[in-house]
Structure formats: C-alpha cells, structure tokens
Design a protein around this motif. Structure first.
Motif, PDB file in Angstrom:
ATOM      1  N   ALA A 110      10.594 -10.117  -6.949  1.00 15.80           N
ATOM      2  CA  ALA A 110       9.149 -10.095  -7.161  1.00 15.80           C
ATOM      3  C   ALA A 110       8.805 -10.568  -8.568  1.00 15.80           C
ATOM      4  CB  ALA A 110       8.609  -8.690  -6.928  1.00 15.80           C
ATOM      5  N   ALA A 111       9.635 -10.196  -9.539  1.00 16.17           N
ATOM      6  CA  ALA A 111       9.373 -10.600 -10.924  1.00 16.17           C
ATOM      7  C   ALA A 111       9.544 -12.101 -11.124  1.00 16.17           C
ATOM      8  CB  ALA A 111      10.296  -9.842 -11.869  1.00 16.17           C
ATOM      9  N   TRP A 112      10.302 -12.767 -10.262  1.00 16.71           N
ATOM     10  CA  TRP A 112      10.533 -14.207 -10.407  1.00 16.71           C
ATOM     11  C   TRP A 112       9.473 -15.052  -9.708  1.00 16.71           C
ATOM     12  CZ3 TRP A 112      16.437 -13.866  -8.931  1.00 16.71           C
ATOM     13  CH2 TRP A 112      17.128 -13.319 -10.017  1.00 16.71           C
ATOM     14  N   SER A 113       8.665 -14.461  -8.860  1.00 15.68           N
ATOM     15  CA  SER A 113       7.689 -15.242  -8.089  1.00 15.68           C
ATOM     16  C   SER A 113       6.546 -15.695  -8.986  1.00 15.68           C
ATOM     17  CB  SER A 113       7.137 -14.407  -6.930  1.00 15.68           C
ATOM     18  OG  SER A 113       6.553 -13.214  -7.400  1.00 15.68           O
ATOM     19  N   ASN A 114       6.171 -16.975  -8.866  1.00  7.66           N
ATOM     20  CA  ASN A 114       5.078 -17.522  -9.667  1.00  7.66           C
ATOM     21  C   ASN A 114       3.711 -17.223  -9.069  1.00  7.66           C
ATOM     22  OD1 ASN A 114       6.823 -18.704 -11.573  1.00  7.66           O
ATOM     23  ND2 ASN A 114       7.161 -20.462 -10.226  1.00  7.66           N
ATOM     24  N   ARG A 115       3.628 -17.069  -7.758  1.00 12.26           N
ATOM     25  CA  ARG A 115       2.394 -16.738  -7.063  1.00 12.26           C
ATOM     26  C   ARG A 115       2.680 -15.585  -6.116  1.00 12.26           C
ATOM     27  NH1 ARG A 115       0.554 -19.411 -10.376  1.00 12.26           N
ATOM     28  NH2 ARG A 115      -0.687 -21.322 -10.265  1.00 12.26           N
ATOM     29  N   SER A 116       1.715 -14.721  -5.930  1.00  6.85           N
ATOM     30  CA  SER A 116       1.963 -13.569  -5.083  1.00  6.85           C
ATOM     31  C   SER A 116       0.706 -13.159  -4.334  1.00  6.85           C
ATOM     32  CB  SER A 116       2.470 -12.382  -5.919  1.00  6.85           C
ATOM     33  OG  SER A 116       1.501 -12.005  -6.888  1.00  6.85           O
ATOM     34  N   VAL A 117       0.938 -12.509  -3.199  1.00  9.09           N
ATOM     35  CA  VAL A 117      -0.090 -11.830  -2.422  1.00  9.09           C
ATOM     36  C   VAL A 117       0.348 -10.378  -2.348  1.00  9.09           C
ATOM     37  CG1 VAL A 117      -1.224 -11.639  -0.188  1.00  9.09           C
ATOM     38  CG2 VAL A 117      -0.643 -13.891  -1.091  1.00  9.09           C
ATOM     39  N   VAL A 118      -0.498  -9.448  -2.767  1.00 12.52           N
ATOM     40  CA  VAL A 118      -0.113  -8.049  -2.945  1.00 12.52           C
ATOM     41  C   VAL A 118      -0.888  -7.173  -1.977  1.00 12.52           C
ATOM     42  CG1 VAL A 118       0.020  -6.125  -4.579  1.00 12.52           C
ATOM     43  CG2 VAL A 118       0.440  -8.461  -5.367  1.00 12.52           C
ATOM     44  N   VAL A 119      -0.188  -6.255  -1.322  1.00 11.88           N
ATOM     45  CA  VAL A 119      -0.810  -5.257  -0.446  1.00 11.88           C
ATOM     46  C   VAL A 119      -0.508  -3.887  -1.032  1.00 11.88           C
ATOM     47  CG1 VAL A 119      -0.929  -4.278   1.868  1.00 11.88           C
ATOM     48  CG2 VAL A 119      -0.568  -6.736   1.579  1.00 11.88           C
ATOM     49  N   LEU A 120      -1.567  -3.114  -1.291  1.00 11.87           N
ATOM     50  CA  LEU A 120      -1.441  -1.775  -1.860  1.00 11.87           C
ATOM     51  C   LEU A 120      -2.041  -0.767  -0.888  1.00 11.87           C
ATOM     52  CD1 LEU A 120      -2.685  -2.554  -5.494  1.00 11.87           C
ATOM     53  CD2 LEU A 120      -0.331  -2.516  -4.689  1.00 11.87           C
ATOM     54  N   GLY A 121      -1.407   0.392  -0.793  1.00 10.20           N
ATOM     55  CA  GLY A 121      -1.964   1.436   0.049  1.00 10.20           C
ATOM     56  C   GLY A 121      -1.059   1.783   1.202  1.00 10.20           C
ATOM     57  N   ALA A 122      -1.164   3.031   1.640  1.00  9.55           N
ATOM     58  CA  ALA A 122      -0.386   3.513   2.773  1.00  9.55           C
ATOM     59  C   ALA A 122      -1.348   3.970   3.856  1.00  9.55           C
ATOM     60  CB  ALA A 122       0.516   4.674   2.343  1.00  9.55           C
ATOM     61  N   SER A 123      -1.441   3.216   4.935  1.00  9.52           N
ATOM     62  CA  SER A 123      -2.302   3.574   6.046  1.00  9.52           C
ATOM     63  C   SER A 123      -1.822   2.837   7.276  1.00  9.52           C
ATOM     64  CB  SER A 123      -3.770   3.216   5.746  1.00  9.52           C
ATOM     65  OG  SER A 123      -3.938   1.818   5.686  1.00  9.52           O
ATOM     66  N   ALA A 124      -2.347   3.257   8.429  1.00 12.34           N
ATOM     67  CA  ALA A 124      -1.970   2.582   9.665  1.00 12.34           C
ATOM     68  C   ALA A 124      -2.425   1.127   9.644  1.00 12.34           C
ATOM     69  CB  ALA A 124      -2.576   3.322  10.853  1.00 12.34           C
ATOM     70  N   GLN A 125      -3.555   0.843   8.960  1.00 15.45           N
ATOM     71  CA  GLN A 125      -4.066  -0.519   8.887  1.00 15.45           C
ATOM     72  C   GLN A 125      -3.222  -1.385   7.961  1.00 15.45           C
ATOM     73  OE1 GLN A 125      -6.489  -1.961  10.506  1.00 15.45           O
ATOM     74  NE2 GLN A 125      -7.714  -0.325  11.388  1.00 15.45           N
TER      75      GLN A 125
END
Length: 767
Positions: free
Chosen positions: A185-200
């Motif tokens: 993750a630290a090496w990636s130049n671009r990222s899409v991040v998902v935060l949270g714990a839920s069924a969705q």
C-alpha cells in the motif's frame, strides 16, 4: 525507450475503467499447461526406453538445460495465469499449483525408476524412492538402470523442489500478509480507499474494485478482524490494512505520498452517522494539510442514509474551499435515482407513486431534478415531461413537502404536472390511477396500508411495477412476475458503485459536449460515451466541476446559500473561464501532454496548451460556454452562488517587527496599489518574508503586544470575509482593489484592508 514510455502513457491515459472485464482470458493458462504436459510425456517416453527421431532425442537429452528451464517456466506461467484469469490475485500460492508440482514429481519419478531392478516388491520400491525425494542413485549400478539419470528424473526433482518451495512461501506469505499489504500500500502511487465496517462495505468493495482506474490500488482498512472479509478483498486485488482505530499517521500513509494527495476516492461506509462524520473529520484534516496533485481531483464520500440529513450536510460542506470534493451517499437517494432511471428506460411518461415516506419523497425529488436537467441541456419542448400522481392518505402532505423542499433551495417544483389522490393505496385505487397507457407504478412503502404487488401485477399486465422489498438491498434487472420488479433500498443499484452529485454533473457535462459534437462524437477517445470514456477524461470532467467551485469561492461567493442566487457578471465569468483553462492545462501537462501547433492525440500533443491570452477566440468562447453550462447544471441541483457579505471572527497569530516612522512614506501593495503613511505610523516587517507595510498608530496598538525591542506579538480578533472581484476598499493608507482570492479584513477600530489568500491563512485562524 522514449517511444515505449509514450505508448505506455497513451495506453494509461486512454484506458477506460475495468467495468468488470477480466484482464486475462480464462483460457490463457492452457497453452503453457499443454507445453509442460507435452514435455512431461516426451521425457516419460524416453525414460521408458522408447527411441525416436533426432528432434525427439535432442529434446529428451538429460545433458542440455533448455527443456528443464522451459518446463519449469511453463508450469509457473500456467499457475499464475490460472489464478489471474479467475480473479484470484489475493491467493499467493494456489492449491492447483502445488498439486501440479506434486503430481508431476510422482509421475516423472516413477517412470525414471521403473526399469531399475530392485530387491523389494516391484513398483512399491520405486514409489518409495520417489516419495523419499528422488534421492536414490541406482544409475549404472542396479540391473536395468541407465548409466545416467534420464531427463524425467531431473524434471521430477524440479517439480518436488519447487512444489516444496511454493508451499513454504505460501505459508510464510500468508502469515505475513497483513504486513505485506501495508508495504504494498505504501508503494502505490494512486489509491482508492474504503473505510468502515458494515454490511454495505463488503458490497462497496466489490463495486469499487470492478470500476477503479488501471494502476490504482484498492486499500481497505479493517478493524474487525473478519478473515472472510479480508479474503474477499484480496481476491479482488485489494490490500487489507488491519487497525484497531484510525490515526493521523495511518491516514497519511493511505491518502498521501511524500506530502502530496494521492487518493482518487475515499468511501466512508459506517453503520452509524456519528462514526462516519468523525472519520470524515480525520480524513479532511489529512487532505487539507497535503499538497494538491494537479493530475487528479480526489473525492470523499460519506454514507448518510437519511436523504434530508445527507442533503443538509452536503450543502454545509460545499461552501468550504478545498482542493478535493466531498459528498454524502444516501441509500434512499441512490435507490430513487435507480428507480427513475428504470422508469425512463421503459419510456413511461406517467409515474404513479404509492407511499408517503422518505423513499417516495426522494423519488419526487429525483424526478424534479431530472426534469430540470432536461430543460438545461435540451429544448424544453423537445421531450414530453413526466407527469406524476401521488397516491395515499398523506399524499397531499407529501406533495406540499416536496414543493417546500424545492423552494428552500430556490428551485421550482420541477414536476410540470403533480396530481394527488388522497385515498388509501388499495387495489382499486391503484388500478384506476395506473390504468392509462405509458404508465409506471412505484410502490415506495410496504405495510398493511398498501396492496400486495403480485396481485396488482396480474391485473395490470401492461404496467411496469416497481415495489419495495424491506428484506432486500438490490434492484434486480429481471422482473419477478409479469412486469413486476421487486427492489430493496441500498447504496448499490446494480454492479456500478454509487454515483455522487459531482460525478453526476460531470456526466451531464460530458453528455452536453457529445451533443455539441453531433456526428463527430466517438472520433476521439475524449468523445466516447461515458461508459467507455477513459479514466483520464472522466477526471477532467470532475476537475471542471471542482474548478468551478474553487473559482467561485475566490470571487467571494458562497455555494451554500438557500433560495435564489446572484447572477455572475461578465468579469466574473471571464475570471472563471481563465481559471478553468489553467486547471485544464495543468491536468494535461501533469499527465504527459505537451503543446504543439496541431492537435495529435496519438502523440499527446494539443494546440490549446498555451496561456489564456494566446488562445484563439474559438477556444475562449468554448471554455466560457462550458463554464456557463456548468453553472446551469449546478442550478438544476439547487446550487447557486451569492456574494458573501457577513464578516466572521478570526484571531490574529504570529509575530512581527515594527518601528515608528519619523516621516511620511509611500509604499505599494501586492496588487500594485499605492499607499501613503504619515509620520507617527508604524513600519511593520514580516520576519519570515521581509515584506513591509505600514499601520495607523491606533490600529497597531489595538492589535499588537510588545515582546522585546522591536518585536511584537499579533493579538486580538478581527472580522473578515472573502473579497469580491474588483471590490474597492478604502484603507487608512489609501484605496485598494481586491484581486481574486483576497480577503477583506476589518480591525478593532473599524479600519479595513485587503490580505492575499495565502498570507491570510498564515496570519489568521477561525475563532
């Protein structure tokens, strides 16, 4: 090398999102497996003592190294491609790979030893030799054994060695997987991040993984320790970062690279709104402190299911000038959007809505917005508007609430014809209301007051019925009975991730651009339909929306005002057009484009990548028209700008050096305005930059405390607001004219002056 880099850059820029397509065909592994199988058969036949032509003898000669290398490479390639073709990238070593190595070792080992004379029982003695690791060396000693090991023996040892190594590596990597995910993750130049714990969150990860841009890493923070969820994320090509709680260091590693914003989108999917907003505050703090990246516009999406709370939060956050966009995701809004889109797909011109709750209200709001968008982009008379009938005992109240909600943000009702049937939504009432041609019926609530949808479907076979199912969270593509579609309320309506407001406006801007091109649409990568539009051009459309928001804030205006706005004048449109061009130009240059006399997409050359003043008139007209079109589309959503007039409190901070003037003095501001100071005024110096200005004695004494000698601490509270473009301010030293981004500041003795935006952020903080 330059040509290879250019071709790679073009492929990256002109690539559309994955849209669920597999990058590796399902059959890609079979040629390599077949090659390994052929070599295995040839080696086994030679070990059995069968002769053949010269090429066969050469291929099976144990003294040449080519065949073992090709054999091992083929097995490794087949195993890797098999995993990739089935989207199993999260599995480091597959069961099939280890099984193939083990089977190959046993078969090849057996045929190698098969002719060797043994003292023990036939076959089983050879099997014992094989299972002991092919370590027996009977060559030239045991009866029937060849003088040297056959090729099959070497291939068997390779299979055994690499099978054991693969198993060990798989176990070690599995144990260290979370740490490896952090490193990757630290090496990636671009990222899409998902935060949270839920069924969705799990379903959101699937949708985001299928539509993220090529080269963007999917990073998911998990604080539940759910191994099944982690395995799903890794199988989709994502990285799981375990954390008991979010902190600033973790967020910086996720969202930035070397102090620069590197995240394309952040999806905060929590079950409870307070936790979601707390997470958003942490994310906002990290992004605000980072340096913007001209090559992208980051977005932050926060799950707020209540549509009215989502709308209020969205408007509150919109007024903040930031280098990224934020929006609320409401499951009710997303479902209403999908319902109205489905109604339009069926070509219905009448919509009957049965229900009185949030979903029914959200459907009405969505219909109103779609109709306003249609008027903004097309001739109002070019399409028949959708008429709506609301059914239910509280239908009149729902219609009145809709009108009031639209009026709150300065919109008209949006729906040309809105009728009310204030009766219980029973079979007879709904059949009478939906019995006309080209009608769709939406049952937006389930309960004893509403009829059973399946019964209605049998009596209205020509009517499309969409009925809510409380036990579901999906909107299926196929009907349940006849033309009845049962749906649930959820963030995801199909395979695509939820669409925020800014992406929606970006899509409409692109649709208007395609309509302007007419028959020329599709001739370039930038003129494809949105579903196939390369990610680079999608980012450019989002950038255009962000540029407009940021530019209006620099004009001293606010987007969060309720009711009607104030129309922008020609000078403000010209400023926004210049800002839009510079924003567009920065994006293209940051992604490898360069200026040239003639546009050439294949070589990433564009003739408009020059200063605004050097642009041809046609380019300026087109840019200004795009700004006006963007303003019109924002107007359809109720976003209108108004000049900010209220002064808000700010606290002075920092330290200066100052001395009294013994004689009059003239000086110039950053904007070039000439100022005049008299004897007795103070000459103030910024110790950090060396910049100097003068201050009236009363004003200086009211806002500074002496520390030592000529050092003074800035103290007290001032009132300030963004200055309007061209606003004239009479200061104690002389008149000055505001430039874009300047702040108007009022001191303790009601004196006023202008401060550039960057210096204002350094010298003042909100109270």
């Amino acid at each position: 090398m330059g040509g290879l880099i250019s071709r790679w850059r073009r492929r990256r820029l002109f690539a559309a999102p994955t849209l669920g397509r597999r990058p590796v065909p399902r059959w890609a592994w079979t040629p390599f497996a077949a090659l390994a199988g052929v070599l295995t058969v040839l080696a086994a036949v030679r070990a059995l003592g069968l002769a053949g032509p010269g090429w066969y003898l050469w291929l099976t000669d144990p003294r040449q190294p080519i065949v073992p290398g090709v054999f091992l490479g083929s097995i490794l390639a087949a195993a890797a491609l098999y995993a990739r073709s089935r989207s199993a990238r999260g599995r480091v070593v597959g069961v099939l790979s280890v099984s193939a190595f083990a089977l190959g070792a046993v078969v090849l080992g057996l045929v190698s030893y098969l002719h060797c004379g043994v003292d023990g029982p036939p076959f089983f003695e050879q099997l014992i030799w094989v299972l002991s690791g092919n370590g027996a060396e009977p060559w030239g000693a045991a009866p029937g054994c060849p003088a040297q090991p056959p090729l099959a023996h070497h291939l068997a040892r390779l299979c055994a060695l690499w099978g054991a190594l693969a198993s060990v590596v798989g176990v070690v990597v599995a144990m260290l997987r979370r740490q490896l995910d952090r490193w990757l993750a630290a090496w990636s130049n671009r990222s899409v991040v998902v935060l949270g714990a839920s069924a969705q969150a799990a379903t959101m990860v699937r949708a985001v993984a299928a539509h993220r841009a090529a080269g963007s890493a999917l990073l998911v923070v998990d604080h539940t320790g759910d191994e099944a969820f982690s395995a799903t994320v890794r199988a989709l090509g994502g990285r799981v970062l375990a954390a008991e709680a979010l902190d600033a260091d973790l967020l910086r590693s996720l969202l930035t690279r070397q102090g620069r914003i590197a995240v394309e989108s952040v999806h905060i999917i929590e079950e409870r709104v307070p936790e979601a907003l707390a997470t958003f505050a942490q994310v906002a703090e990290v992004l605000d402190a980072a340096v913007p990246d001209p090559a992208l516009v980051g977005r932050v999406q926060v799950r707020i299911d209540d549509p009215w709370a989502a709308e209020n939060w969205r408007r509150d956050i919109t007024g903040t000038e930031r280098s990224w966009l934020a929006d609320a995701l409401s499951a009710t809004e997303q479902t209403a959007r999908a319902i109205v889109a489905r109604v339009e797909l069926f070509g219905a011109r009448r919509l009957v809505v049965a229900g009185e709750g949030d979903l029914a209200a959200a459907v009405l709001a969505e219909v109103a917005r779609v109709e306003r968008e249609r008027r903004a982009l097309h001739d109002a008379a070019s399409a028949q508007p959708l008429s709506v009938v609301v059914v239910g005992t509280g239908a009149a109240g729902l219609a009145a609430e809709h009108s009031a909600h639209q009026a709150r943000f300065g919109n008209d009702r949006g729906i040309a014809e809105l009728r009310v049937i204030a009766e219980p939504a029973q079979d007879a009432v709904l059949i009478a209301a939906a019995g006309e041609p080209d009608t769709a019926l939406v049952i937006a609530e389930s309960g004893p007051g509403l009829t059973r949808p399946t019964r209605l479907a049998g009596q209205l076979p020509e009517v499309t019925i969409l009925a809510v199912d409380p036990a579901s969270a999906e909107l299926p593509g196929q009907p349940l009975v006849g033309r009845l579609i049962s749906f649930g309320v959820g963030l995801l309506t199909g395979d695509e991730p939820p669409q925020d407001h800014w992406t929606r406006i970006a899509r409409l801007l692109h649709a208007a651009y395609l309509a302007e091109l007419g028959d020329g649409a599709g001739t370039r990568p930038s003129s494809r339909q949105w579903a196939e539009l390369p990610t680079f051009y999608r980012r450019s459309n989002l950038r255009q929306v962000h540029s407009l928001f940021a530019g209006v804030a620099q004009l001293g205006r606010s987007w969060a005002a309720e009711g009607s706005g104030e129309e922008l004048d020609a000078a403000e449109i010209d400023f926004l057009s210049r800002l839009e061009h510079e924003s567009w130009r920065s994006l293209y240059l940051a992604n490898g484009w360069r200026p040239g006399p003639v546009r050439d997409d294949a070589r990433l050359v564009h003739d408009w990548l020059i200063d605004w003043d050097a642009l041809p008139p046609a380019a300026r007209v087109r840019t200004s028209a795009g700004v006006r079109r963007s303003l019109a589309l924002l107007d359809t959503a109720g976003y209108r700008s108004r000049r900010r007039t209220a002064l808000l409190p700010f606290r002075r901070r920092g330290e200066v050096r100052a001395v009294r003037l013994a004689e009059a003095r003239r000086w110039y501001t950053e904007s070039g305005a000439e100022m005049a100071a008299t004897a007795g005024d103070w000459l103030v110096t910024d110790p950090g930059t060396g910049r100097q200005w003068t201050s009236d004695d009363r004003a200086f004494v009211a806002g500074h405390e002496r520390l030592a000698a000529d050092r003074y601490q800035r103290t007290g509270v001032v009132r300030a607001r963004p200055a309007h473009l061209g606003e004239q301010v009479v200061t104690l030293e002389g008149p000055s004219v505001a430039r874009p981004g300047d702040w108007l500041v009022e001191g303790a003795v009601r004196e006023r002056w202008l401060v550039p935006a960057e210096r204002f952020r350094e010298a003042y903080e909100p109270v």
